[in-house]
Design a protein around this motif. Structure first.
Motif, PDB file in Angstrom:
ATOM      1  N   HIS A  40      34.044  32.676  36.839  1.00  0.00           N
ATOM      2  CA  HIS A  40      33.624  33.865  37.112  1.00  0.00           C
ATOM      3  C   HIS A  40      34.543  34.728  38.043  1.00  0.00           C
ATOM      4  O   HIS A  40      34.059  35.106  38.908  1.00  0.00           O
ATOM      5  CB  HIS A  40      32.343  33.955  37.853  1.00  0.00           C
ATOM      6  N   GLU A  41      35.357  35.109  37.413  1.00  0.00           N
ATOM      7  CA  GLU A  41      36.698  35.769  38.158  1.00  0.00           C
ATOM      8  C   GLU A  41      36.230  36.885  39.091  1.00  0.00           C
ATOM      9  O   GLU A  41      36.446  36.976  40.100  1.00  0.00           O
ATOM     10  CB  GLU A  41      37.855  36.137  36.964  1.00  0.00           C
ATOM     11  N   SER A  42      35.792  38.057  38.272  1.00  0.00           N
ATOM     12  CA  SER A  42      35.491  39.179  38.970  1.00  0.00           C
ATOM     13  C   SER A  42      34.379  38.975  40.310  1.00  0.00           C
ATOM     14  O   SER A  42      34.520  39.443  41.276  1.00  0.00           O
ATOM     15  CB  SER A  42      35.106  40.386  38.051  1.00  0.00           C
ATOM     16  N   MET A  43      33.372  38.285  39.735  1.00  0.00           N
ATOM     17  CA  MET A  43      31.994  38.057  40.807  1.00  0.00           C
ATOM     18  C   MET A  43      32.630  37.007  41.718  1.00  0.00           C
ATOM     19  O   MET A  43      32.214  37.304  43.118  1.00  0.00           O
ATOM     20  CB  MET A  43      30.963  37.445  40.069  1.00  0.00           C
ATOM     21  N   LEU A  44      33.476  36.321  41.551  1.00  0.00           N
ATOM     22  CA  LEU A  44      34.036  35.372  42.549  1.00  0.00           C
ATOM     23  C   LEU A  44      35.050  35.983  43.688  1.00  0.00           C
ATOM     24  O   LEU A  44      34.999  35.796  44.942  1.00  0.00           O
ATOM     25  CB  LEU A  44      35.084  34.506  41.948  1.00  0.00           C
ATOM     26  N   THR A  45      35.803  37.118  43.262  1.00  0.00           N
ATOM     27  CA  THR A  45      36.828  37.757  43.932  1.00  0.00           C
ATOM     28  C   THR A  45      36.055  38.426  45.264  1.00  0.00           C
ATOM     29  O   THR A  45      36.473  38.436  46.618  1.00  0.00           O
ATOM     30  CB  THR A  45      37.570  38.775  43.272  1.00  0.00           C
ATOM     31  N   VAL A  46      34.941  38.889  44.942  1.00  0.00           N
ATOM     32  CA  VAL A  46      34.125  39.864  46.074  1.00  0.00           C
ATOM     33  C   VAL A  46      33.586  38.854  47.011  1.00  0.00           C
ATOM     34  O   VAL A  46      33.699  38.943  48.113  1.00  0.00           O
ATOM     35  CB  VAL A  46      32.881  40.454  45.299  1.00  0.00           C
ATOM     36  N   ILE A  47      33.090  37.660  46.607  1.00  0.00           N
ATOM     37  CA  ILE A  47      32.574  36.699  47.446  1.00  0.00           C
ATOM     38  C   ILE A  47      33.802  36.022  48.327  1.00  0.00           C
ATOM     39  O   ILE A  47      33.848  36.068  49.505  1.00  0.00           O
ATOM     40  CB  ILE A  47      32.008  35.469  46.926  1.00  0.00           C
ATOM     41  N   LEU A  48      34.922  35.952  47.784  1.00  0.00           N
ATOM     42  CA  LEU A  48      36.189  35.090  48.568  1.00  0.00           C
ATOM     43  C   LEU A  48      36.455  36.265  49.528  1.00  0.00           C
ATOM     44  O   LEU A  48      37.033  35.882  50.708  1.00  0.00           O
ATOM     45  CB  LEU A  48      37.285  34.742  47.536  1.00  0.00           C
ATOM     46  N   ASP A  49      36.591  37.559  49.191  1.00  0.00           N
ATOM     47  CA  ASP A  49      37.067  38.644  50.121  1.00  0.00           C
ATOM     48  C   ASP A  49      36.045  38.729  51.311  1.00  0.00           C
ATOM     49  O   ASP A  49      36.650  38.750  52.408  1.00  0.00           O
ATOM     50  CB  ASP A  49      36.900  39.943  49.395  1.00  0.00           C
ATOM     51  N   PHE A  50      34.782  38.597  50.966  1.00  0.00           N
ATOM     52  CA  PHE A  50      33.765  38.995  52.031  1.00  0.00           C
ATOM     53  C   PHE A  50      34.013  37.830  53.231  1.00  0.00           C
ATOM     54  O   PHE A  50      33.874  37.947  54.347  1.00  0.00           O
ATOM     55  CB  PHE A  50      32.499  38.808  51.362  1.00  0.00           C
ATOM     56  N   PHE A  51      34.161  36.485  52.795  1.00  0.00           N
ATOM     57  CA  PHE A  51      34.288  35.315  53.672  1.00  0.00           C
ATOM     58  C   PHE A  51      35.811  35.147  53.988  1.00  0.00           C
ATOM     59  O   PHE A  51      35.970  34.211  54.819  1.00  0.00           O
ATOM     60  CB  PHE A  51      33.889  33.962  52.970  1.00  0.00           C
ATOM     61  N   GLU A  52      36.798  36.047  53.746  1.00  0.00           N
ATOM     62  CA  GLU A  52      38.218  35.971  54.016  1.00  0.00           C
ATOM     63  C   GLU A  52      38.646  34.639  53.691  1.00  0.00           C
ATOM     64  O   GLU A  52      39.360  33.747  54.579  1.00  0.00           O
ATOM     65  CB  GLU A  52      38.448  36.233  55.637  1.00  0.00           C
ATOM     66  N   ILE A  53      38.522  34.422  52.550  1.00  0.00           N
ATOM     67  CA  ILE A  53      39.027  32.937  51.990  1.00  0.00           C
ATOM     68  C   ILE A  53      40.073  33.167  50.974  1.00  0.00           C
ATOM     69  O   ILE A  53      39.744  33.922  50.090  1.00  0.00           O
ATOM     70  CB  ILE A  53      37.996  31.841  51.361  1.00  0.00           C
ATOM     71  N   SER A  54      41.290  32.798  51.208  1.00  0.00           N
ATOM     72  CA  SER A  54      42.275  32.888  50.397  1.00  0.00           C
ATOM     73  C   SER A  54      42.546  31.683  49.405  1.00  0.00           C
ATOM     74  O   SER A  54      42.178  30.544  49.813  1.00  0.00           O
ATOM     75  CB  SER A  54      43.750  32.918  50.996  1.00  0.00           C
ATOM     76  N   LEU A  55      43.097  31.772  48.275  1.00  0.00           N
ATOM     77  CA  LEU A  55      43.175  31.062  47.091  1.00  0.00           C
ATOM     78  C   LEU A  55      44.621  30.130  47.339  1.00  0.00           C
ATOM     79  O   LEU A  55      45.647  31.111  47.541  1.00  0.00           O
ATOM     80  CB  LEU A  55      43.009  31.326  45.712  1.00  0.00           C
ATOM     81  N   ASP A  56      44.575  28.952  47.247  1.00  0.00           N
ATOM     82  CA  ASP A  56      46.044  28.231  47.121  1.00  0.00           C
ATOM     83  C   ASP A  56      46.413  28.157  45.631  1.00  0.00           C
ATOM     84  O   ASP A  56      47.626  28.087  45.490  1.00  0.00           O
ATOM     85  CB  ASP A  56      46.021  26.814  48.028  1.00  0.00           C
ATOM     86  N   TYR A  57      45.318  28.048  44.764  1.00  0.00           N
ATOM     87  CA  TYR A  57      45.753  27.851  43.236  1.00  0.00           C
ATOM     88  C   TYR A  57      44.688  28.439  42.828  1.00  0.00           C
ATOM     89  O   TYR A  57      43.537  28.755  43.040  1.00  0.00           O
ATOM     90  CB  TYR A  57      45.490  26.281  43.207  1.00  0.00           C
ATOM     91  N   ASN A  58      45.113  29.186  41.519  1.00  0.00           N
ATOM     92  CA  ASN A  58      44.251  29.721  40.688  1.00  0.00           C
ATOM     93  C   ASN A  58      44.523  29.376  39.316  1.00  0.00           C
ATOM     94  O   ASN A  58      45.496  29.901  38.717  1.00  0.00           O
ATOM     95  CB  ASN A  58      43.918  31.469  40.775  1.00  0.00           C
ATOM     96  N   LEU A  59      43.509  28.742  38.291  1.00  0.00           N
ATOM     97  CA  LEU A  59      43.809  28.227  37.178  1.00  0.00           C
ATOM     98  C   LEU A  59      43.659  29.606  36.191  1.00  0.00           C
ATOM     99  O   LEU A  59      44.138  29.494  35.045  1.00  0.00           O
ATOM    100  CB  LEU A  59      42.677  27.163  36.650  1.00  0.00           C
ATOM    101  N   LYS A  60      42.873  30.486  36.459  1.00  0.00           N
ATOM    102  CA  LYS A  60      42.674  31.705  35.631  1.00  0.00           C
ATOM    103  C   LYS A  60      42.494  31.356  34.144  1.00  0.00           C
ATOM    104  O   LYS A  60      43.267  31.646  33.029  1.00  0.00           O
ATOM    105  CB  LYS A  60      44.035  32.726  35.559  1.00  0.00           C
ATOM    106  N   ILE A  61      41.264  30.541  34.059  1.00  0.00           N
ATOM    107  CA  ILE A  61      41.057  29.985  32.853  1.00  0.00           C
ATOM    108  C   ILE A  61      40.162  30.928  31.752  1.00  0.00           C
ATOM    109  O   ILE A  61      40.216  30.563  30.530  1.00  0.00           O
ATOM    110  CB  ILE A  61      40.240  28.753  32.766  1.00  0.00           C
ATOM    111  N   MET A  62      39.589  31.948  32.183  1.00  0.00           N
ATOM    112  CA  MET A  62      38.861  32.822  31.326  1.00  0.00           C
ATOM    113  C   MET A  62      39.232  33.387  30.277  1.00  0.00           C
ATOM    114  O   MET A  62      40.260  34.282  30.833  1.00  0.00           O
ATOM    115  CB  MET A  62      37.589  33.635  32.239  1.00  0.00           C
ATOM    116  N   THR A  63      39.053  33.474  29.234  1.00  0.00           N
ATOM    117  CA  THR A  63      39.229  34.238  27.986  1.00  0.00           C
ATOM    118  C   THR A  63      37.955  34.495  27.373  1.00  0.00           C
ATOM    119  O   THR A  63      36.883  33.952  27.376  1.00  0.00           O
ATOM    120  CB  THR A  63      40.210  33.715  27.101  1.00  0.00           C
ATOM    121  N   LYS A  64      38.121  35.745  26.229  1.00  0.00           N
ATOM    122  CA  LYS A  64      36.866  35.975  25.758  1.00  0.00           C
ATOM    123  C   LYS A  64      36.469  35.115  24.672  1.00  0.00           C
ATOM    124  O   LYS A  64      37.554  34.264  23.951  1.00  0.00           O
ATOM    125  CB  LYS A  64      37.001  37.389  25.021  1.00  0.00           C
TER     126      LYS A  64
END
Length: 194
Positions: A40-64
């Motif tokens: 859930h990339e776009s929805m996830l980014t908002v939550i991570l930003d709010f909690f100030e959590i940075s990613l060490d790895y991002n698989l970026k799996i989503m496609t249409k």
């Protein structure tokens, strides 16, 4: 020093794992790493930003128009690449998403113990919810440590002969609510845009 890898992919996973991730980040006895499948990339980014959590790895799996098989395959392959260079002592997954299931399977293939947060939830109808019910059961077979949110969830695991390293701990969404209130107070947030 133990290395802990928290894997998330959906907004609910991020919300419920955030307090654990933050607590782990503040623990000087462990190293904390966070990986996202970006299910859930776009929805996830908002939550991570709010909690100030940075990613060490991002698989970026989503496609249409991808299938459950596509999601599972991409997570398995993506994590396998990560695990070739980085071997955590524990992998933490939450709930019953495809991210949680595929991450558990990838960790198992690499002989890394899995810690399952929100373990033991069941409907006992394999197609409701679909595919989550089967994901839950398969993760329970893979996990080395099971954190059940309720006595019923704890008992479900016991009834399935899963009795080693099972703990009734409550639901982390309550912890998330407490942390959220602290952040809102600290940042003096008056109104949240929706």
């Amino acid at each position: 020093m133990k290395k802990l890898l928290f894997i998330i992919g959906t907004r609910p996973e991020a919300i419920k794992m955030a307090p654990l991730i933050l607590e782990s980040m503040n623990n000087t006895k462990v190293q904390t790493f966070v990986c996202s499948s970006s299910q859930h990339e776009s929805m996830l980014t908002v939550i991570l930003d709010f909690f100030e959590i940075s990613l060490d790895y991002n698989l970026k799996i989503m496609t249409k128009n991808q299938t459950l098989s596509n999601v599972t395959e991409k997570i398995l392959l993506g994590l396998n690449k990560i695990f070739q260079n980085f071997h955590p002592d524990y992998v933490f997954v939450h709930g019953d998403t495809n991210t949680a299931f595929a991450s558990s399977l990838a960790a198992f293939y690499n002989q890394i113990p899995v810690v399952h947060i929100e373990a033991g939830l069941r409907t006992y109808n394999r197609y409701s919810p679909y595919p989550e019910e089967i994901n839950r059961r398969l993760i329970s077979e893979i996990a080395s440590i099971h954190f059940a949110p309720t006595k019923l969830a704890f008992d479900n695991l016991k009834n399935e002969n899963i009795t080693q390293n099972v703990f009734e701990v409550g639901n982390t969404v309550i912890d998330s609510l407490r942390v959220t209130k602290e952040i809102i107070k600290k940042k003096n947030i008056k109104e949240i845009d929706t």
